[in-house]
Scaffold this motif. Structure first.
Motif, mmCIF file in Angstrom:
data_model
loop_
_atom_site.group_PDB
_atom_site.id
_atom_site.type_symbol
_atom_site.label_atom_id
_atom_site.label_comp_id
_atom_site.label_asym_id
_atom_site.label_seq_id
_atom_site.Cartn_x
_atom_site.Cartn_y
_atom_site.Cartn_z
ATOM 1 N N ARG A 276 0.883 -1.168 0.000
ATOM 2 C CA ARG A 276 0.000 0.000 0.000
ATOM 3 C C ARG A 276 0.912 1.205 0.000
ATOM 4 O O ARG A 276 1.689 1.384 0.933
ATOM 5 C CB ARG A 276 -0.897 0.023 1.242
ATOM 6 C CG ARG A 276 -2.015 -1.020 1.255
ATOM 7 C CD ARG A 276 -3.111 -0.673 0.230
ATOM 8 N NE ARG A 276 -4.203 -1.653 0.203
ATOM 9 C CZ ARG A 276 -4.169 -2.808 -0.463
ATOM 10 N NH1 ARG A 276 -3.101 -3.144 -1.159
ATOM 11 N NH2 ARG A 276 -5.202 -3.625 -0.447
ATOM 12 N N LEU A 322 -10.999 -3.011 8.674
ATOM 13 C CA LEU A 322 -10.727 -4.452 8.638
ATOM 14 C C LEU A 322 -9.415 -4.773 9.331
ATOM 15 O O LEU A 322 -9.307 -5.750 10.068
ATOM 16 C CB LEU A 322 -10.641 -4.933 7.180
ATOM 17 C CG LEU A 322 -11.945 -5.136 6.430
ATOM 18 C CD1 LEU A 322 -11.655 -5.403 4.954
ATOM 19 C CD2 LEU A 322 -12.713 -6.312 7.013
ATOM 20 N N ASP B 561 -1.962 -8.237 2.796
ATOM 21 C CA ASP B 561 -2.932 -8.405 1.713
ATOM 22 C C ASP B 561 -4.320 -7.925 2.150
ATOM 23 O O ASP B 561 -5.216 -8.716 2.424
ATOM 24 C CB ASP B 561 -2.963 -9.876 1.287
ATOM 25 C CG ASP B 561 -3.758 -10.082 0.013
ATOM 26 O OD1 ASP B 561 -4.374 -9.104 -0.457
ATOM 27 O OD2 ASP B 561 -3.772 -11.209 -0.499
ATOM 28 N N ALA B 562 -4.463 -6.626 2.220
ATOM 29 C CA ALA B 562 -5.729 -6.049 2.647
ATOM 30 C C ALA B 562 -6.816 -6.298 1.603
ATOM 31 O O ALA B 562 -7.999 -6.392 1.923
ATOM 32 C CB ALA B 562 -5.569 -4.552 2.896
ATOM 33 N N THR B 563 -6.397 -6.436 0.345
ATOM 34 C CA THR B 563 -7.364 -6.678 -0.727
ATOM 35 C C THR B 563 -8.102 -7.990 -0.478
ATOM 36 O O THR B 563 -9.316 -8.078 -0.649
ATOM 37 C CB THR B 563 -6.634 -6.776 -2.083
ATOM 38 O OG1 THR B 563 -5.745 -5.665 -2.176
ATOM 39 C CG2 THR B 563 -7.612 -6.764 -3.220
ATOM 40 N N ARG B 564 -7.315 -9.004 -0.052
ATOM 41 C CA ARG B 564 -7.915 -10.305 0.201
ATOM 42 C C ARG B 564 -8.956 -10.211 1.320
ATOM 43 O O ARG B 564 -10.023 -10.808 1.240
ATOM 44 C CB ARG B 564 -6.825 -11.296 0.587
ATOM 45 C CG ARG B 564 -7.391 -12.640 0.965
ATOM 46 C CD ARG B 564 -6.307 -13.667 1.005
ATOM 47 N NE ARG B 564 -6.837 -14.941 1.445
ATOM 48 C CZ ARG B 564 -6.124 -16.054 1.462
ATOM 49 N NH1 ARG B 564 -4.876 -16.038 1.062
ATOM 50 N NH2 ARG B 564 -6.653 -17.174 1.876
ATOM 51 N N LYS B 565 -8.628 -9.444 2.333
ATOM 52 C CA LYS B 565 -9.585 -9.288 3.426
ATOM 53 C C LYS B 565 -10.858 -8.601 2.936
ATOM 54 O O LYS B 565 -11.955 -8.934 3.346
ATOM 55 C CB LYS B 565 -8.964 -8.489 4.567
ATOM 56 C CG LYS B 565 -7.805 -9.230 5.213
ATOM 57 C CD LYS B 565 -7.286 -8.510 6.450
ATOM 58 C CE LYS B 565 -8.293 -8.417 7.554
ATOM 59 N NZ LYS B 565 -8.689 -9.734 8.051
ATOM 60 N N ARG B 566 -10.648 -7.627 2.064
ATOM 61 C CA ARG B 566 -11.816 -6.916 1.524
ATOM 62 C C ARG B 566 -12.675 -7.876 0.686
ATOM 63 O O ARG B 566 -13.905 -7.849 0.745
ATOM 64 C CB ARG B 566 -11.329 -5.738 0.689
ATOM 65 C CG ARG B 566 -12.348 -4.699 0.391
ATOM 66 C CD ARG B 566 -11.771 -3.280 0.389
ATOM 67 N NE ARG B 566 -10.501 -3.101 -0.279
ATOM 68 C CZ ARG B 566 -10.311 -3.016 -1.597
ATOM 69 N NH1 ARG B 566 -11.346 -3.135 -2.415
ATOM 70 N NH2 ARG B 566 -9.125 -2.825 -2.096
ATOM 71 N N LEU B 569 -14.728 -10.026 2.860
ATOM 72 C CA LEU B 569 -15.883 -9.271 3.370
ATOM 73 C C LEU B 569 -16.993 -9.219 2.317
ATOM 74 O O LEU B 569 -18.177 -9.402 2.625
ATOM 75 C CB LEU B 569 -15.445 -7.849 3.759
ATOM 76 C CG LEU B 569 -16.546 -6.936 4.277
ATOM 77 C CD1 LEU B 569 -16.984 -7.355 5.683
ATOM 78 C CD2 LEU B 569 -16.080 -5.475 4.310
ATOM 79 N N LYS B 571 -17.539 -11.372 0.009
ATOM 80 C CA LYS B 571 -18.113 -12.704 -0.100
ATOM 81 C C LYS B 571 -19.140 -12.926 1.017
ATOM 82 O O LYS B 571 -20.226 -13.464 0.792
ATOM 83 C CB LYS B 571 -16.980 -13.728 0.030
ATOM 84 C CG LYS B 571 -17.214 -15.016 -0.710
ATOM 85 C CD LYS B 571 -15.910 -15.805 -0.727
ATOM 86 C CE LYS B 571 -16.182 -17.291 -0.687
ATOM 87 N NZ LYS B 571 -14.960 -18.084 -0.535
ATOM 88 N N GLN B 572 -18.745 -12.456 2.201
ATOM 89 C CA GLN B 572 -19.641 -12.556 3.351
ATOM 90 C C GLN B 572 -20.939 -11.788 3.070
ATOM 91 O O GLN B 572 -22.031 -12.257 3.325
ATOM 92 C CB GLN B 572 -18.910 -11.938 4.538
ATOM 93 C CG GLN B 572 -19.434 -12.305 5.904
ATOM 94 C CD GLN B 572 -18.618 -11.591 7.002
ATOM 95 O OE1 GLN B 572 -17.572 -10.998 6.732
ATOM 96 N NE2 GLN B 572 -19.110 -11.646 8.213
ATOM 97 N N LYS B 573 -20.773 -10.601 2.468
ATOM 98 C CA LYS B 573 -21.962 -9.785 2.154
ATOM 99 C C LYS B 573 -22.844 -10.481 1.118
ATOM 100 O O LYS B 573 -24.059 -10.434 1.201
ATOM 101 C CB LYS B 573 -21.533 -8.416 1.630
ATOM 102 C CG LYS B 573 -21.129 -7.454 2.718
ATOM 103 C CD LYS B 573 -20.914 -6.077 2.115
ATOM 104 C CE LYS B 573 -20.353 -5.119 3.132
ATOM 105 N NZ LYS B 573 -19.811 -3.907 2.487
#
Lengths: 385, 600
Positions: A276, A322, B561-566, B569, B571-573
Motif C-alpha cells: 500500500r 478491517l 494483503d488487505a485486498t484479500r480481506k476486503r 468481506l 463474499k460474506q456480504k
C-alpha cells in the motif's frame, strides 16, 4: 496536514517464495524449487528496491520484514546486500526492526549468525507445534527437538525472538492445548503468533476437508473455548493479546505487522508481495507477479509489479477498519470518517455496544474480548449496506 | 365438412406414465399424420414443463384421417385433456366435447387414483369407453388381474380390452379399428341450425393472438363470421378456421361434430373462458351450453422476488402469464419480512408449481414462495362474512363468530403393505375415513380431509411413506366449521408475517413446537441469542432459543494483503443477500417454506 498513512508509519516487506516442502495448510505464495540462482535473485531484489526507493524518497523507514516462503533459505549475503541497499535508499528509524521468518531446522540455525551480522534483529520461527505427532500431521519437516535447539541458538543470537503455533488441530483437546501453550510460554520467548488452524481452499488440507477428510477438528464451541483459554493462559504469563492471534510481552509487539494493522504504508517486494503506497496524495494497492520466474523476468524488464491500482476513499476506510479492528487498541473513528467522508452508523455502533461487542464511546471503535471473537460479524454489521 | 357417421371424437384417459402420450404419438404416426422425420416424443405436449413432467396442462387436439377396414376413411379427433385434478373443470369440458374415451391402463401397474377421477368424468359425460391394456410386452404385465381390477373398481366390462404395447407399436391398428367400430359418431347436430360451438380451451400465440379450440355442436363455423362469446360477451371477426394435424392447417369450415381451432384477433386468453359457447353475433343460438363455470382459485401463496429490485420484472411476468391463464389470480402484497410481492391464487398445487416454474425459467426471476394457504370463510360476530386468502390478514379473534375451511374427498390407491402408513398420515392430517376397499393387493381408501392439511406437503409425504407407490386424487366437497386459529411466529420477539399459518387449535402446540425447532436449525447463529416463539393471539405456545454465535474471526491476517480481506468481506456480504433481514435477524429464504413442512 499529515497524510493518512503516517498514522501507521512506513515499512518494507520482502517476499522469498521458496520452501523445502509445501505445508498442507499453507496458501501463501510458496514454491518448491531444487535450484535457485541466488545471485540473480539478489540482483532482482536490489533492482526493485531501487525502483520503490526512488518513489518514496525521504520517508523514514521503520521496519523490514523478510517473509515467505521460507526466507531462512536465503543466503545471508543476499540478506546483507538487501539491508545495505535499504539503508542507502531510506533514512531509517533509530530502532529499525528487521524481522526474518525462519524454519526451526538445524541448517537454518547455522545461518542465524550471518543474518544477525547483516542487520536482522528479530526472528520469527515457524515452530507450529510442540509435539512430533502433530508436526507430522501438519506436514512439517522438523522435529520438536530440532525446533527447540534452533530456538536456543536464535535466543543467543537475536535481541527478539517470536514463534508461531497452530492450534485447534485434529483431535486436540482443550487440556492438550493448554499444556502445550504453557510449555511454549515457559520458553524464553517474547512474542507468540497463535493461529487457529484454518482450512483454506486450494490447499492440500482444503482438498482433504472437501472430500470429507480431516476428521476430529474442533467444533465451534471447542474452538471458542480454546481461543478463550489462550487469552487467559497468555495473560497469566504476562503476554497481552494485542491482536486477534498475536501475543507479546509489553513493548515486544511486531512493529512491522502493526504498520499493516494501523493501515500505514508498506512497500511489497518479491513474488506475490502486496503493498500500500501513498503517492502524490493517492493511496495505491500494489501487487507483484506471483510466479517466481515471471517476476524475475518482469524485474529484468524494469518493474516486478503486476498491478498498481488506486484505492478509493471508501475502500480505504473499509481496509482501515478491517485491519485496525484486529487490534485491541481499535480504530480512531475520526480517521475512518476522514477517509470515507461519513460517520459509521451510530445505530450499528450502539447495537454492537449493547451486545457487549464494542467498548462504549464513539471516539475509538474498539472491540471487547467477546467482540474480537466475533470480528467478522462485527465488521459486517459496521459496514453493512 | 365431414358426414357425422364418419367422425369419431375421443379422449384418452390414463395415469401419468401409463402411456397416454406414447399411444397418441403412435396413432399419429401410424396414420401418417406426421411425416416420419418430424416425429418427436410427446407431440402434443407443447410446453417444456409439460414434456419434462410428463403432464398435460392445456388441452390439445389432433385430427387424424384413418382409412378403416370397412373401406371408408374416418376423421378421428383426439382431444388430449389435462390429467390433473387441478384442472378437473377443464377436463370435464374436454370430455363434453367428445363421445368416447380410450381408458389406458398399464398392465404392469393397474388402475391408479388419477385414472379413476378422469374415468368418472368420462362416465359422467356418457362416454363409450374402450379399455386398452398397455405395456403387455413387459414380463411384469398381468393382463387378467388388471382387467379384473378395471371391472371391480371402475365397473366397466374389460373382457374385450385391446392389448397393446405403445412402445413397440403392437396392437395400435386394433386400437384404431376399435375407435371406429366401438365408439359412437357425434350425436345429432344440425348444419342449418344457428352456430353453437363449445370453447374447449385456448392458448396464446405471439403471432396469431389467442387460438381457441372449439367443438362445433350445431351450425357451421367459417372465416369472416362475426362471432360472440355468450358468457363473456365479446364479439370478434373470425380470421381463420382450421384443424391440428398436429400442425395448424386451415380449413374452409367446421361443421357439426367437428373439432378444430379458430383465431379472431383475440388479445387475451382471459376473454375466452373454457366451457363458454361460441355463436354468431347475428341470428345466434338462443341458449348457451349448460355446465359453464368460471374457475375459482383454491390455493393461495405469496410470490416475492429474491432480489427486491426485480419487483417490477415480477409484476410484468405475472401480468403476462395472467393474460394467458384466466384461472390464475393475483394482487399486490406487502410483507414486512419479504418486501413487495404478489398474493396469487391457483387451481391447485400443480398449477402453483407450474406458474412458479414458468416465472423462474421464462422470466429468469428467482422467487421466494411462501407456504400455500387455502381460502377460509370467516364469519364475523356482526353478521358479516369475509374470505381469508392470507393468514396474515386474519381479523381479531374477538370479532370472529366462527371459521369454516374447505374440505376435500381424497381417493388414495396404495399397495396394502403401505396401507398402515397411509392411514396414519391421513389421520394425522385430521382426516375422516369414508371408505376402504380392496382390489387384489391394492387398497383404495377414501378420506374426508381439510384442504389446508393437503396443500402443503401431503403429496410429498404420501410419496415418501409409500416409496412412490401410492396414487392420489381429490375433489373439493365444501366448507365446514372447525376450531381454527392463526398461529404467529415471533423471531427475536418480532412477529414474522410470512410465517403465519392457520392451524387447528388441537394441533397448534405440536405444529408450533415443530416449527420453532425447524427454524432453530434453519436460522444461522447470530451475534446474540434469538428466541423463536410460536403464539396464538398473545399467548406463546412453543419456544426455542437459538444460542449466540461465539466465534467468527479469521485467524490469519494474510500479511499486508488487505485486498484479500476486503474480498472476504464482499463474499460474506454476498452470502447475506441470500437472507432476509428481519429486525436484526437474518432469515434464510428457504426457511419460509421449510419451516412449515411437517415431517411425519
Amino acid at each position: 496536514m499529515p497524510e493518512d498513512w503516517e498514522t501507521g508509519g512506513f515499512g518494507l516487506y520482502i517476499h522469498w517464495p521458496f520452501c523445502q516442502a509445501k505445508c498442507p495448510y499453507c496458501d501463501f505464495n510458496s514454491h518448491v524449487s531444487p535450484q535457485v540462482d541466488h545471485a540473480r535473485w539478489q540482483r532482482a531484489y536490489l533492482a526493485e528496491l531501487d525502483r520503490v526507493g526512488a518513489e518514496t524518497q525521504g520517508r523514514v523507514l521503520s521496519t523490514v520484514y523478510f517473509g515467505g516462503g521460507t526466507p531462512s533459505l536465503m543466503a545471508p549475503e543476499t540478506v546483507n546486500a538487501i539491508l545495505e541497499r535499504v539503508r542507502r535508499l531510506w533514512p531509517v528509524s533509530n530502532s529499525l526492526e528487521v524481522t526474518l521468518e525462519a524454519n526451526p531446522g538445524s541448517v537454518e540455525a547455522g545461518r542465524f549468525a550471518g543474518y544477525h551480522a547483516a542487520g536482522v534483529n528479530r526472528i520469527s520461527m515457524g515452530i507450529q507445534a510442540l509435539n512430533n505427532h502433530d508436526l507430522q500431521r501438519l506436514g512439517r519437516i522438523h522435529s520438536v527437538e530440532e525446533a527447540r535447539a534452533a530456538f536456543d541458538i536464535a535466543r543467543g543470537v537475536f535481541d527478539r525472538v517470536s514463534f508461531d503455533l497452530i492450534y485447534a488441530r485434529q483431535n486436540q483437546s482443550l487440556a492438550d492445548w493448554q499444556s502445550e501453550l504453557r510449555e511454549a510460554l515457559s520458553m524464553a520467548v517474547d512474542h507468540l503468533s497463535l493461529y487457529q488452524l484454518t482450512i483454506e481452499e486450494g490447499t492440500a488440507f482444503g482438498d482433504r476437508y472437501a472430500r470429507g477428510g480431516l476428521r476430529g477438528l474442533p467444533d465451534d464451541d471447542l474452538s471458542a473455548d480454546m481461543y478463550q483459554v489462550t487469552q487467559e493462559v497468555c495473560a497469566q504469563a504476562g503476554f497481552e493479546g494485542y491482536e486477534v492471534s498475536n501475543y507479546s510481552r509489553p513493548g515486544e509487539e511486531s512493529r512491522h505487522n502493526l504498520i499493516y494493522w494501523r493501515y500505514g504504508d508498506y512497500a511489497g517486494i518479491g513474488p506475490g508481495a502486496h503493498g500500500r503506497l501513498t503517492l502524490g496524495g493517492q493511496r495505491h494497492a500494489t501487487e507483484s507477479w506471483r510466479n517466481p520466474a515471471r517476476w524475475l523476468d518482469a524485474v529484468d524488464a524494469g518493474n516486478g509489479e503486476s498491478l498498481r491500482d488506486p484505492v478509493s476513499c471508501a475502500d480505504q476506510a473499509v481496509e482501515c477498519l478491517l485491519m485496525g479492528l484486529r487490534l485491541v487498541e481499535g480504530v480512531d473513528a475520526e480517521r475512518v470518517k476522514r477517509l470515507s467522508g461519513q460517520n459509521l452508523s451510530t445505530e450499528s455502533v450502539a447495537h454492537l455496544q449493547d451486545l457487549g461487542l464494542l467498548d462504549p464511546g464513539f471516539a475509538r471503535i474498539r472491540t471487547t474480548p467477546k467482540g474480537r471473537m466475533l470480528l467478522n460479524s462485527v465488521i459486517a454489521e459496521l459496514l453493512g449496506d | 365438412m365431414t358426414e357425422l357417421s364418419r367422425i369419431r371424437n375421443f379422449s384418452i384417459v390414463a395415469h401419468i406414465d401409463h402411456g397416454k402420450s406414447t399411444l397418441a404419438d403412435r396413432l399419429i404416426q401410424l396414420t401418417g399424420t406426421v411425416a416420419e422425420r418430424d416425429m418427436k416424443e410427446q407431440l402434443l405436449d407443447a410446453m417444456d414443463i409439460e414434456r419434462e413432467r410428463g403432464i398435460t396442462i392445456k388441452a390439445n387436439t389432433v385430427r387424424i384421417d384413418y382409412p378403416a377396414r370397412d373401406g371408408h376413411t374416418y376423421v378421428l379427433n383426439l382431444i388430449d385433456t389435462p390429467g390433473h385434478v387441478d384442472f378437473s373443470y377443464e377436463v370435464s369440458r374436454s370430455m363434453r366435447a367428445v363421445e368416447g374415451s380410450l381408458l389406458v391402463v398399464d398392465a404392469t401397474q393397474g388402475v391408479e387414483a388419477q385414472t379413476l377421477a378422469n374415468v368418472y368424468q368420462a362416465i359422467d359425460a356418457d362416454h363409450e369407453i374402450v379399455p386398452v391394456l398397455n405395456k403387455i410386452d413387459l414380463p411384469a404385465a398381468d393382463v387378467d388381474r388388471v382387467a379384473e381390477q378395471i371391472e371391480d373398481v371402475i365397473g366397466i366390462d374389460a373382457s374385450d380390452a385391446v392389448q397393446i404395447s405403445a412402445k413397440t407399436g403392437m396392437g395400435i391398428p386394433e386400437v384404431l379399428e376399435a375407435i371406429v367400430t366401438r365408439l359412437p359418431p357425434p350425436h345429432g347436430g344440425t348444419r342449418d341450425a344457428p352456430l353453437k360451438a363449445m370453447l374447449v380451451d385456448s392458448k396464446y400465440d405471439s403471432y396469431l393472438g389467442v387460438v381457441v379450440i372449439v367443438r362445433v355442436i350445431d351450425g357451421v363455423l367459417k372465416k369472416g363470421q362475426r362471432i360472440r362469446m355468450m358468457r363473456t360477451g365479446g364479439t370478434y371477426d373470425v380470421d381463420r378456421v382450421g384443424v391440428y394435424r398436429p400442425a395448424m392447417t386451415s380449413v374452409d369450415e367446421l361443421g357439426p361434430g367437428e373439432i378444430g381451432f379458430l383465431t379472431a384477433s383475440i388479445k387475451q386468453v382471459r376473454d375466452t373462458r373454457v366451457g363458454d359457447t361460441t355463436t354468431t353475433e347475428k341470428k345466434g343460438c338462443e341458449a348457451p351450453l349448460p355446465g359453464f363455470k368460471p374457475s375459482i382459485p383454491v390455493v393461495f401463496c405469496g410470490l416475492f422476488p429474491v432480489d427486491s429490485s426485480q419487483f417490477e420484472d415480477l409484476r410484468d411476468a405475472i401480468e403476462k402469464l395472467a393474460l394467458n391463464d384466466a384461472s390464475f389470480s393475483y394482487e399486490m402484497e406487502t410483507s414486512a419480512a419479504l418486501g413487495f410481492g404478489f398474493r396469487c391464487g391457483f387451481l391447485g398445487l400443480l398449477h402453483l408449481e407450474v406458474i412458479r416454474d414458468r416465472i423462474e425459467r421464462e422470466y429468469d426471476i428467482e422467487l421466494i414462495t411462501t407456504a400455500p394457504s387455502v381460502v377460509y370463510h370467516v364469519f364475523m360476530k356482526d353478521g358479516s362474512f369475509r374470505e381469508l386468502h392470507n393468514p396474515a390478514d386474519m381479523p381479531d379473534l374477538t370479532h370472529v363468530e366462527h371459521i369454516e375451511e374447505p374440505r376435500i374427498k381424497a381417493t388414495i390407491m396404495v399397495p396394502d403393505e403401505f396401507l398402515g402408513d397411509v392411514l396414519k398420515l391421513c389421520q394425522d392430517r385430521r382426516g375422516i375415513q369414508l371408505d376402504m376397499t380392496y382390489a387384489g393387493s391394492r387398497a383404495m381408501v377414501v378420506y374426508d380431509l381439510p384442504l389446508n392439511e393437503v396443500v402443503f406437503d401431503f403429496y410429498d409425504r404420501l410419496k415418501s411413506v409409500t416409496k412412490g407407490y401410492a396414487s392420489f386424487d381429490y375433489q373439493i366437497i365444501g366448507y365446514r366449521q372447525d376450531n381454527l386459529v392463526k398461529m404467529q411466529v415471533l423471531v427475536n420477539d418480532e412477529p414474522v408475517d410470512a410465517l403465519s399459518t392457520m392451524v387447528h387449535r388441537d394441533r397448534a402446540e405440536q405444529r408450533g413446537r415443530a416449527m420453532c425447532e425447524k427454524l432453530k436449525d434453519l436460522i444461522p447463529r447470530h451475534m446474540f441469542k434469538i428466541p423463536i416463539q410460536a403464539a396464538i393471539g398473545g399467548k406463546v405456545i412453543a419456544r426455542e432459543t437459538l444460542s449466540a454465535l461465539r466465534k467468527d474471526v479469521t485467524a490469519k491476517c494474510y500479511g499486508g494483503d488487505a485486498t484479500r480481506k476486503r474480498k472476504l468481506l464482499d463474499k460474506q456480504k454476498a452470502g447475506k443477500k441470500k437472507m432476509r433481514q428481519f429486525g436484526k435477524v437474518e432469515i434464510p429464504q428457504e426457511a419460509f417454506i421449510s419451516a412449515l413442512k411437517m415431517d411425519g
